[in-house]
Design a protein around this motif. Sequence first.
Motif, short mmCIF file in Angstrom:
data_model
loop_
_atom_site.label_atom_id
_atom_site.label_comp_id
_atom_site.label_asym_id
_atom_site.label_seq_id
_atom_site.Cartn_x
_atom_site.Cartn_y
_atom_site.Cartn_z
N TYR A 144 -11.92 6.11 0.38
CA TYR A 144 -10.88 5.55 0.23
C TYR A 144 -10.97 4.03 -0.42
CZ TYR A 144 -13.44 3.44 4.31
OH TYR A 144 -13.97 2.65 5.13
N GLY A 145 -9.61 3.45 -0.35
CA GLY A 145 -9.49 2.35 -1.04
C GLY A 145 -9.17 1.04 -0.19
N ALA A 146 -8.63 0.00 -0.80
CA ALA A 146 -8.38 -1.37 -0.06
C ALA A 146 -7.36 -1.17 1.07
CB ALA A 146 -8.19 -2.42 -1.17
N PRO A 147 -7.52 -2.09 1.91
CA PRO A 147 -6.30 -2.11 2.89
C PRO A 147 -4.75 -2.27 2.41
CG PRO A 147 -8.15 -3.36 3.46
CD PRO A 147 -8.32 -3.19 2.19
N THR A 148 -3.87 -1.27 2.72
CA THR A 148 -2.41 -1.40 2.50
C THR A 148 -2.02 -1.29 3.77
OG1 THR A 148 -1.01 -0.44 0.95
CG2 THR A 148 -2.62 1.00 2.10
N THR A 149 -0.58 -0.93 3.44
CA THR A 149 0.44 -0.84 4.58
C THR A 149 1.04 0.44 4.83
OG1 THR A 149 2.54 -1.49 3.30
CG2 THR A 149 1.28 -3.32 4.11
N TYR A 150 1.45 0.58 6.13
CA TYR A 150 2.19 2.05 6.60
C TYR A 150 3.23 2.16 5.47
CZ TYR A 150 4.75 5.53 8.90
OH TYR A 150 5.39 6.49 9.34
N ALA A 151 4.31 0.99 5.26
CA ALA A 151 5.40 0.87 4.53
C ALA A 151 5.06 1.35 2.90
CB ALA A 151 6.06 -0.36 4.23
N TYR A 152 3.87 1.05 2.55
CA TYR A 152 3.59 1.57 1.22
C TYR A 152 3.28 2.92 1.16
CZ TYR A 152 0.69 2.33 -2.93
OH TYR A 152 0.19 3.17 -4.01
N LEU A 153 2.52 3.50 2.02
CA LEU A 153 1.99 4.94 2.20
C LEU A 153 3.20 5.71 2.41
CD1 LEU A 153 -1.63 4.78 4.38
CD2 LEU A 153 -0.98 4.81 1.71
N ASN A 154 4.14 5.43 3.17
CA ASN A 154 5.35 6.12 3.32
C ASN A 154 6.19 6.04 2.22
OD1 ASN A 154 7.06 7.29 5.58
ND2 ASN A 154 8.50 5.70 5.33
N SER A 155 6.21 5.04 1.51
CA SER A 155 7.12 5.05 0.06
C SER A 155 6.62 6.13 -0.77
CB SER A 155 7.18 3.60 -0.53
OG SER A 155 5.77 3.27 -0.95
N LEU A 156 5.45 6.55 -0.73
CA LEU A 156 5.06 7.54 -1.70
C LEU A 156 5.35 9.11 -1.03
CD1 LEU A 156 1.22 6.17 -2.14
CD2 LEU A 156 3.14 5.85 -3.32
N HIS A 157 6.10 8.84 -0.01
CA HIS A 157 6.62 10.02 0.56
C HIS A 157 5.51 11.08 1.02
CE1 HIS A 157 10.58 8.96 -0.97
NE2 HIS A 157 10.15 8.76 -2.23
#
Length: 276
Positions: A144-157
């Motif tokens: 896996y990669g660096a920390p991100t946000t739920y909003a970002y992952l959700n934006s990828l559908h």
Amino acid sequence: MLAALNPIAVQLGPFEIHWYGVIIASGVILAVYLAVQEAKRRGISEDDLLNMVLWALPFTLIGARAYYVAFEWPYYSRNPGEIIKIWHGGIAIYGGLIAAVLVFIVYCRRHHLSAWLVFDIAAPTVMIAQAIGRWGNFMNQEAYGAPTTYAYLNSLHLPHWLIQQMFIQGSYRQPTFLYESAWNVVGFILIMTIRHHKGWFKQGEIFLSYLMWYSFGRFFVEGMRTDSLYLFANIRVSQLLSVILFVAAIAIWWYRRYNDPLLKDYLAGSGVTVQQ
């Protein structure tokens, strides 16, 4: 919040079958099936191809482990008992690929087969196996990669279950396994679509196309990962090898095209008719 997916597929007492192994095996089986079908069309017998695979499998595993151990030697030199404990994690795709290529070359020379043709047959099937295999990393919550946000992952559908599986060590993570898997799927579809166009490829060039495609994508995905093997302080081993393979594949393609006018077309195969 949903719990992480169970990495164990089947457990019977102390005996465990992990999803990682199931997924890797599924990718290998699909790759072998597809390669056998194409081998018959190109004049390579099913027996020869299966023999190569059977010889390559153990060496591929050894190569993948040896590659990882070599670049984590400070740890393994202090813990030599861990070297053989592959179930604790630690294999590298590039190491496995290098080992498999060497086994195929030796087999082809001993049985008077064109290694370039065999590599062409195998390359796209290896790519789809790699795409499937990355989902084993997903089940293990690795690569896996660096920390991100739920909003970002959700934006990828992405589906919710996938997003939740990327909640690792207290934060959501970049799904680099998914990026590489998707890149390989696209490459597989592209190569499988165009490889039978008459006159497009000389023998060896589908394999070189695979090297260019995979190494190009791996370079960028590797730069996003947090578990990379390092050669020196800031040089990731897989990124350096990706650059070398990409440049070498282009150079070999150019050299062969302009210095060997007798190169056979890929579709010409071995020139031997194989019973279907």
